[in-house]
Design a protein around this motif. Structure first.
Motif, short mmCIF file in Angstrom:
data_model
loop_
_atom_site.label_atom_id
_atom_site.label_comp_id
_atom_site.label_asym_id
_atom_site.label_seq_id
_atom_site.Cartn_x
_atom_site.Cartn_y
_atom_site.Cartn_z
N ARG A 13 0.83 -1.21 0.00
CA ARG A 13 0.00 0.00 0.00
C ARG A 13 0.86 1.25 0.00
N HIS A 14 0.29 2.31 -0.52
CA HIS A 14 0.96 3.60 -0.45
C HIS A 14 0.63 4.21 0.91
N LEU A 15 1.64 4.39 1.74
CA LEU A 15 1.42 4.90 3.08
C LEU A 15 1.98 6.31 3.22
N VAL A 16 1.26 7.12 3.96
CA VAL A 16 1.76 8.45 4.32
C VAL A 16 1.71 8.54 5.84
N TYR A 17 2.58 9.35 6.42
CA TYR A 17 2.56 9.51 7.87
C TYR A 17 1.24 10.17 8.29
N ALA A 18 0.67 9.67 9.36
CA ALA A 18 -0.62 10.19 9.84
C ALA A 18 -0.46 11.62 10.36
N SER A 19 -1.36 12.47 9.95
CA SER A 19 -1.31 13.88 10.36
C SER A 19 -1.73 14.02 11.82
N LEU A 20 -1.42 15.15 12.40
CA LEU A 20 -1.81 15.45 13.77
C LEU A 20 -3.33 15.41 13.91
N SER A 21 -4.06 15.99 12.97
CA SER A 21 -5.52 16.04 13.07
C SER A 21 -6.12 14.64 13.02
N ARG A 22 -5.56 13.75 12.20
CA ARG A 22 -6.08 12.38 12.11
C ARG A 22 -5.80 11.61 13.40
N ARG A 23 -4.64 11.87 13.99
CA ARG A 23 -4.30 11.18 15.23
C ARG A 23 -5.19 11.68 16.38
N VAL A 24 -5.46 12.96 16.42
CA VAL A 24 -6.35 13.51 17.45
C VAL A 24 -7.76 12.96 17.26
N TYR A 25 -8.19 12.84 16.00
CA TYR A 25 -9.50 12.27 15.67
C TYR A 25 -9.60 10.83 16.18
N ALA A 26 -8.56 10.04 15.95
CA ALA A 26 -8.54 8.65 16.42
C ALA A 26 -8.59 8.59 17.95
N GLN A 27 -7.85 9.49 18.59
CA GLN A 27 -7.84 9.55 20.06
C GLN A 27 -9.22 9.90 20.59
N PHE A 28 -9.88 10.84 19.93
CA PHE A 28 -11.23 11.24 20.33
C PHE A 28 -12.21 10.07 20.19
N LEU A 29 -12.09 9.30 19.11
CA LEU A 29 -12.97 8.14 18.91
C LEU A 29 -12.74 7.10 20.00
N TYR A 166 2.12 15.96 26.70
CA TYR A 166 1.31 15.96 25.48
C TYR A 166 1.57 17.19 24.62
N GLY A 167 1.92 18.30 25.26
CA GLY A 167 2.28 19.50 24.49
C GLY A 167 3.52 19.27 23.65
N ILE A 168 4.55 18.68 24.25
CA ILE A 168 5.78 18.37 23.49
C ILE A 168 5.49 17.35 22.39
N SER A 169 4.64 16.36 22.71
CA SER A 169 4.27 15.36 21.70
C SER A 169 3.57 16.00 20.50
N LEU A 170 2.65 16.93 20.79
CA LEU A 170 1.94 17.61 19.70
C LEU A 170 2.92 18.41 18.83
N ILE A 171 3.87 19.07 19.48
CA ILE A 171 4.87 19.84 18.73
C ILE A 171 5.71 18.91 17.85
N TYR A 172 6.12 17.77 18.42
CA TYR A 172 6.90 16.79 17.66
C TYR A 172 6.12 16.29 16.45
N ILE A 173 4.85 15.94 16.66
CA ILE A 173 4.03 15.45 15.55
C ILE A 173 3.89 16.53 14.48
N PHE A 174 3.64 17.74 14.93
CA PHE A 174 3.38 18.83 13.98
C PHE A 174 4.61 19.19 13.16
#
Length: 197
Positions: A13-29, A166-174
């Motif tokens: 499969r063609h994979l791309v790194y998951a964006s911050l918004s998609r990861r937050v969406y998954a966490q919310f679910l 979590y703040g540092i994690s968000l910065i790293y992801i972004f």
């Protein structure tokens, strides 16, 4: 439900790194899925009495460790939680291989440490409430919280440790090219979004 966790051939499969918004969406679910376990937490806000504070440490341990256990087992077995499956993302090792139990455990270690601090803080809150129950009788929640905050050495720490981590994690992801959070950095894992062919 079976199709959610069917094996994904990530090599083809063609994979791309998951964006911050998609990861937050998954966490919310995932939060919504486990939300019923959190409902009794409301009791602390409305019924700050001896019985509630007697069980508060056990309940805090239950919901904290349940959430961590859920993430640990689901990532080890499937590479994703229900939230991640719905969001279309998967966690792999750095070579796009299966996570396994060891790497999944390393990945949840930071959250486990944060949860243990929260559980110990809940034990302090329970003991403080029992010792100062007469002072807290009839006080609104804000007054109870002021007393707990004054005597609990971990009260402010349990708030700021999560904010900082979590703040540092968000910065790293972004900002990182590979969208890596701190727990991914520790465990050598990657989070990918897989696209439909």
């Amino acid at each position: 439900m079976k199709s959610i966790f069917k094996k994904i051939d990530i090599e083809e499969r063609h994979l791309v790194y998951a964006s911050l918004s998609r990861r937050v969406y998954a966490q919310f679910l995932d939060f919504l899925i486990l939300c019923p376990v959190l409902i009794p937490q409301v009791l602390v806000f409305y019924y700050h009495n001896k019985m509630v504070y007697a069980v508060f440490p056990f309940y805090t341990a239950l919901h904290s460790l349940l959430y961590i256990g859920y993430r640990f087992v689901m990532h080890a077995l499937f590479g994703r939680t229900f939230g991640k499956a719905f969001a279309g993302i998967i966690v792999t090792d750095s070579n796009k291989g299966r996570l396994g139990w060891g790497r999944s455990f390393i990945r949840i270690l930071p959250e486990l440490a944060l949860s243990l601090v929260t559980i110990v803080s809940a034990v302090y809150d329970s003991r403080i409430f029992m010792e100062h129950q007469a002072e807290m009788e009839g006080l609104p929640l804000a007054g109870v919280h002021r007393i707990l905050n004054k005597w609990n050495p971990l009260d402010n720490f349990t708030f700021w440790d999560s904010i900082v981590y979590y703040g540092i994690s968000l910065i790293y992801i972004f900002f990182s090219h590979k969208r890596t959070a701190l727990h991914d950095l520790f465990a050598g894992t990657r989070v990918f979004r897989y696209r439909a062919e």
